[in-house]
Design a protein around this motif. Structure first.
Motif, PDB file in Angstrom:
ATOM      1  N   TYR A 182      32.732  58.278  47.190  1.00 44.50           N
ATOM      2  CA  TYR A 182      32.311  59.677  47.318  1.00 44.50           C
ATOM      3  C   TYR A 182      32.325  60.243  48.660  1.00 44.50           C
ATOM      4  O   TYR A 182      31.794  61.477  48.736  1.00 44.50           O
ATOM      5  N   CYS A 183      31.864  59.493  49.528  1.00 44.44           N
ATOM      6  CA  CYS A 183      31.287  59.889  50.751  1.00 44.44           C
ATOM      7  C   CYS A 183      32.213  59.247  52.044  1.00 44.44           C
ATOM      8  O   CYS A 183      32.507  60.289  52.785  1.00 44.44           O
ATOM      9  N   THR A 192      16.641  58.138  56.095  1.00 39.70           N
ATOM     10  CA  THR A 192      17.299  57.844  54.715  1.00 39.70           C
ATOM     11  C   THR A 192      18.307  56.905  55.250  1.00 39.70           C
ATOM     12  O   THR A 192      19.081  56.811  56.155  1.00 39.70           O
ATOM     13  N   THR A 193      18.397  55.778  54.359  1.00 40.88           N
ATOM     14  CA  THR A 193      19.176  54.553  54.602  1.00 40.88           C
ATOM     15  C   THR A 193      19.650  53.928  53.204  1.00 40.88           C
ATOM     16  O   THR A 193      19.236  54.296  52.495  1.00 40.88           O
ATOM     17  N   VAL A 213      22.977  59.532  43.605  1.00 44.34           N
ATOM     18  CA  VAL A 213      24.289  60.270  43.214  1.00 44.34           C
ATOM     19  C   VAL A 213      24.826  59.954  41.929  1.00 44.34           C
ATOM     20  O   VAL A 213      25.085  58.866  41.667  1.00 44.34           O
ATOM     21  N   MET A 264      28.034  66.504  45.352  1.00 39.54           N
ATOM     22  CA  MET A 264      28.248  67.870  45.957  1.00 39.54           C
ATOM     23  C   MET A 264      29.846  68.027  46.659  1.00 39.54           C
ATOM     24  O   MET A 264      30.297  66.875  47.008  1.00 39.54           O
ATOM     25  N   THR A 313      19.042  60.038  59.758  1.00 40.58           N
ATOM     26  CA  THR A 313      19.848  59.900  59.046  1.00 40.58           C
ATOM     27  C   THR A 313      21.190  59.511  59.697  1.00 40.58           C
ATOM     28  O   THR A 313      21.280  59.308  60.770  1.00 40.58           O
ATOM     29  N   GLY A 314      22.330  59.469  59.106  1.00 37.28           N
ATOM     30  CA  GLY A 314      23.692  58.884  59.600  1.00 37.28           C
ATOM     31  C   GLY A 314      24.931  59.449  58.698  1.00 37.28           C
ATOM     32  O   GLY A 314      24.659  60.376  57.980  1.00 37.28           O
ATOM     33  N   GLY A 315      26.028  58.779  58.738  1.00 33.19           N
ATOM     34  CA  GLY A 315      26.203  57.326  58.865  1.00 33.19           C
ATOM     35  C   GLY A 315      24.934  56.726  58.392  1.00 33.19           C
ATOM     36  O   GLY A 315      24.166  57.090  57.805  1.00 33.19           O
ATOM     37  N   GLU A 316      25.098  55.252  58.793  1.00 34.14           N
ATOM     38  CA  GLU A 316      23.967  54.543  58.432  1.00 34.14           C
ATOM     39  C   GLU A 316      22.993  54.381  59.810  1.00 34.14           C
ATOM     40  O   GLU A 316      23.324  53.677  60.707  1.00 34.14           O
ATOM     41  N   VAL A 363      30.626  68.180  49.757  1.00 42.14           N
ATOM     42  CA  VAL A 363      30.682  68.033  51.008  1.00 42.14           C
ATOM     43  C   VAL A 363      32.022  67.629  51.496  1.00 42.14           C
ATOM     44  O   VAL A 363      32.504  66.724  50.940  1.00 42.14           O
ATOM     45  N   SER A 408      19.114  55.153  49.369  1.00 42.06           N
ATOM     46  CA  SER A 408      20.383  55.531  48.557  1.00 42.06           C
ATOM     47  C   SER A 408      20.607  54.284  47.572  1.00 42.06           C
ATOM     48  O   SER A 408      20.846  53.354  48.141  1.00 42.06           O
ATOM     49  N   ASN A 413      36.677  63.498  49.944  1.00 47.96           N
ATOM     50  CA  ASN A 413      36.086  63.059  48.627  1.00 47.96           C
ATOM     51  C   ASN A 413      37.013  63.413  47.257  1.00 47.96           C
ATOM     52  O   ASN A 413      36.755  63.097  46.148  1.00 47.96           O
ATOM     53  N   MET A 441      29.852  64.502  55.403  1.00 45.32           N
ATOM     54  CA  MET A 441      28.617  64.224  55.326  1.00 45.32           C
ATOM     55  C   MET A 441      27.988  62.978  56.544  1.00 45.32           C
ATOM     56  O   MET A 441      26.986  62.936  57.010  1.00 45.32           O
TER      57      MET A 441
HETATM   58  N1  SAM Z   1      23.727  56.075  55.109  1.00 45.89           N
HETATM   59  C1  SAM Z   1      22.374  56.619  54.732  1.00 45.89           C
HETATM   60  C2  SAM Z   1      22.141  56.521  53.162  1.00 45.89           C
HETATM   61  O1  SAM Z   1      23.033  55.786  52.654  1.00 45.89           O
HETATM   62  O2  SAM Z   1      21.365  56.961  52.880  1.00 45.89           O
HETATM   63  C3  SAM Z   1      22.330  58.043  55.056  1.00 45.89           C
HETATM   64  C4  SAM Z   1      23.632  58.716  55.180  1.00 45.89           C
HETATM   65  S1  SAM Z   1      24.220  59.277  53.437  1.00 45.89           S
HETATM   66  C5  SAM Z   1      25.459  60.502  53.976  1.00 45.89           C
HETATM   67  C6  SAM Z   1      22.961  60.089  52.916  1.00 45.89           C
HETATM   68  C7  SAM Z   1      22.775  60.618  51.342  1.00 45.89           C
HETATM   69  O3  SAM Z   1      24.124  61.211  51.107  1.00 45.89           O
HETATM   70  C8  SAM Z   1      23.232  59.271  50.469  1.00 45.89           C
HETATM   71  O4  SAM Z   1      22.125  59.322  49.502  1.00 45.89           O
HETATM   72  C9  SAM Z   1      24.479  59.780  49.823  1.00 45.89           C
HETATM   73  O5  SAM Z   1      24.439  58.969  48.546  1.00 45.89           O
HETATM   74  C10 SAM Z   1      24.568  61.156  49.741  1.00 45.89           C
HETATM   75  N2  SAM Z   1      25.884  61.708  49.980  1.00 45.89           N
HETATM   76  C11 SAM Z   1      26.858  61.226  50.342  1.00 45.89           C
HETATM   77  N3  SAM Z   1      27.936  62.151  49.720  1.00 45.89           N
HETATM   78  C12 SAM Z   1      27.597  62.896  48.900  1.00 45.89           C
HETATM   79  C13 SAM Z   1      28.172  63.902  47.892  1.00 45.89           C
HETATM   80  N4  SAM Z   1      29.411  64.341  48.100  1.00 45.89           N
HETATM   81  N5  SAM Z   1      27.095  64.360  47.275  1.00 45.89           N
HETATM   82  C14 SAM Z   1      25.749  64.188  46.953  1.00 45.89           C
HETATM   83  N6  SAM Z   1      25.493  63.238  47.818  1.00 45.89           N
HETATM   84  C15 SAM Z   1      25.895  62.648  48.740  1.00 45.89           C
END
Ligand code: SAM
Length: 351
Positions: free
Chosen positions: A46-47, A117-118, A182, A212, A89-92, A214, A141, A218, A346
């Motif tokens: 989804y990301c 956030t990782t 999520v 979401m 945050t990131g990416g990772e 974003v 996450s 996705n 995202m």
């Molecule tokens: N890689 C790190 C991680 O996994 O936490 C940080 C970046 S990641 C983009 C941050 C958070 O965004 C994660 O918890 C991920 O599940 C959430 N995320 C990504 N796409 C999303 C979406 N479409 N709706 C809600 N949360 C989303």
């Protein structure tokens, strides 16, 4: 500008304090999310779906990323304009080499809450160094405790067990942990109860995030969103819960607690109950673009300013100017005319 060309005196001097700007809706600037890389070792469907973020996807080059020195300098400028909390945050973010060096640099600024956030894939290895460097807390996450479901969601065959090891390592290093899940319809709804059961009674605060819209990769549909109200009902039927007040303006999660006193959980309701009115967050992408909304379309190039010799005063004036003109309330307008707007991913802007 990198460490060689950015004179230390530039950013070791305290940046003079300014009045914190408020935007056109009266919202102050309080939080800054910094993406330190657009790369990730997961391909969450989804990301960062594999079909889009495959072998030939062009990620940013190293020289395009803001250096740690540039980030520290920007953070000092943002702090002088009201920022109190930084989320890396990131990416990772743990893919960025020696991230603890950046954390130590930001800790040296003083007076900031430092969070990360990782996906926790590298957290077991890194937790102690991050804590020693001055990180205050971590958000992990994790979208399911069911290994098959989780592997299917991260799409790189990463196990639940290794994420749990990362969480335990963070806790052992003294870092308070939040766990973000999520929930996507038809994919991991079972995680709601499983995860509530697992984390209830632990010091780790579990938070559910509405899926979401974003980015553009996705294939988001409103039908895929499991509304927070449904998540609350599902949990409440088995483990009775009650709402509690937000701890501060701009807190993203609605807080709930178990009636039996065994801890709290959070709901991030950006789709069904948007909270733009309280949004105090700015974001910097890995290449140094400033966004004033997760759903932003256009970023403001801070890297160009930094690398062209702008002074702290000039940078601060730009930040304050952008913030004071801010009108974003995307989530509240979601259903109006936003569907066709191009949106950034995202993984690029930082979640
Ligand atoms: N890689 C790190 C991680 O996994 O936490 C940080 C970046 S990641 C983009 C941050 C958070 O965004 C994660 O918890 C991920 O599940 C959430 N995320 C990504 N796409 C999303 C979406 N479409 N709706 C809600 N949360 C989303």
């Amino acid at each position: 500008m990198d460490s060689e060309t950015c004179p230390v005196s530039r950013y070791s001097e305290p940046v003079s304090a300014h009045v914190s700007p408020t935007d056109t809706l009266g919202r102050p600037l309080r939080d800054l999310r910094i993406s330190v890389t657009d790369r990730c070792n997961f391909r969450c469907v989804y990301c960062m779906p594999k079909e889009v973020f495959g072998h030939d996807y062009r990620f940013l080059d190293r020289k395009e990323l803001l250096t740690f020195e540039e980030l520290e300098r920007l953070v000092r400028v943002f702090k002088a304009h009201g920022v109190e909390k930084i989320r890396i945050t990131g990416g990772e973010p743990l893919l960025r080499r020696e991230l603890e060096v950046l954390i130590a640099a930001l800790a040296s600024v003083g007076g900031l809450e430092l969070t990360l956030t990782t996906n926790a894939s590298l957290l077991a290895k890194k937790a102690q160094a991050l804590a020693d460097a001055g990180l205050h807390r971590v958000t992990v996450s994790l979208d399911s405790l069911d290994d098959e479901t989780f592997r299917a969601m991260n799409d790189v065959d990463f196990s639940v067990e290794r994420v749990l090891e990362g969480i335990e390592a963070a806790a052992a290093a003294g870092l308070p942990v939040k766990v973000n899940a999520v929930i996507k319809r038809g994919m991991n709804e079972a995680a709601v109860l499983e995860m509530a059961r697992y984390f209830k009674g632990t010091p780790h605060v579990l938070r559910f995030i509405e899926y979401m819209d974003v980015g553009a990769t996705n294939g988001w549909r409103l039908d895929d969103v499991v509304p927070a109200a449904e998540i609350v009902r599902t949990i409440d039927e088995v483990f009775p819960i009650e709402p509690i007040d937000r701890s501060y303006r701009g807190e993203v999660a609605q807080r709930w607690r178990y009636r039996d006193g065994s801890g709290e959980l959070g709901l991030i309701t950006s789709v069904t109950q948007p909270f733009c009115g309280d949004c105090t967050r700015a974001r910097i992408s890995a290449e140094g673009k400033l966004y004033t909304c997760l759903f932003g379309v256009r970023g403001h190039d801070l890297r160009a300013l930094v690398r062209s010799g702008a002074t702290d005063e000039e940078l601060g004036a730009v930040v304050a100017g952008i913030w004071s003109k801010r009108t974003d309330r995307y989530s509240e307008r979601r259903s109006e005319s936003t569907a066709d707007l191009p949106k950034v991913e995202m993984s690029y802007i930082g979640g």
